[in-house]
Design a protein around this motif. Sequence first.
Motif, PDB file in Angstrom:
ATOM      1  N   UNK A  46       0.851  -1.186   0.000  1.00 40.66           N
ATOM      2  CA  UNK A  46       0.000   0.000   0.000  1.00 40.66           C
ATOM      3  C   UNK A  46       0.890   1.240   0.000  1.00 40.66           C
ATOM      4  N   UNK A  47       0.646   2.119  -0.943  1.00 42.22           N
ATOM      5  CA  UNK A  47       1.356   3.399  -0.994  1.00 42.22           C
ATOM      6  C   UNK A  47       0.336   4.521  -1.070  1.00 42.22           C
ATOM      7  N   UNK A  48       0.785   5.707  -0.784  1.00 40.05           N
ATOM      8  CA  UNK A  48      -0.125   6.847  -0.854  1.00 40.05           C
ATOM      9  C   UNK A  48      -0.251   7.362  -2.284  1.00 40.05           C
ATOM     10  N   UNK A  49       0.566   6.848  -3.198  1.00 35.62           N
ATOM     11  CA  UNK A  49       0.521   7.315  -4.586  1.00 35.62           C
ATOM     12  C   UNK A  49      -0.533   6.580  -5.414  1.00 35.62           C
ATOM     13  N   UNK A  50      -0.805   5.320  -5.077  1.00 34.64           N
ATOM     14  CA  UNK A  50      -1.778   4.537  -5.836  1.00 34.64           C
ATOM     15  C   UNK A  50      -3.191   4.917  -5.419  1.00 34.64           C
ATOM     16  N   UNK A  51      -4.099   4.931  -6.365  1.00 32.80           N
ATOM     17  CA  UNK A  51      -5.490   5.278  -6.106  1.00 32.80           C
ATOM     18  C   UNK A  51      -6.121   4.261  -5.146  1.00 32.80           C
ATOM     19  N   UNK A  52      -6.848   4.758  -4.149  1.00 28.67           N
ATOM     20  CA  UNK A  52      -7.442   3.908  -3.118  1.00 28.67           C
ATOM     21  C   UNK A  52      -8.425   2.918  -3.723  1.00 28.67           C
TER      22      UNK A  52
END
Length: 161
Positions: A46-52
Amino acid sequence: MMGSNPPEHGAKPRSNRQRDNRPGHNHRVVRKQPPRPTSDRHNIYITSKTDFKAQQRRCEELLNSGAKEIFLHCMGFSITRGLNLALRLIHNSDGALSYAINTSTIQLVDELHPLCDAEDVTFRQRNNSALHIKIFNRSLFDIVVPEQSQQFRGKAGKARQ
């Protein structure tokens, strides 16, 4: 007297020392990728760059395709996003999924590139919090005890008498 301000009592005096000796001040910091185990479809980072929503769809597709469990790995700023994703998956499953959470500390390495050519590249280690969420199908742990058939009970009853 307009130009001078009265001294503040209790305020910490400012240091006259220059801060040029701080790591990263005379260097360009290059953050290296965190270590990842071998790539597996069941491990989702999980990264903050990929769309939730894209991360949620990927998890749902894996679980609907027959995967018994998936692992969400998140660290630092993305821990909140990983927790939200796990809770959303559990909520949308109507009780079919459950979860287990483990925490850890991951050592990260930064490269410090000097701004002048006189120095060499140096490395700095730092720690970061990580969260590993296992989402699994609850039916894995439902133990179904088959009932004995009437024929089996009848034969066992006769043998005992």
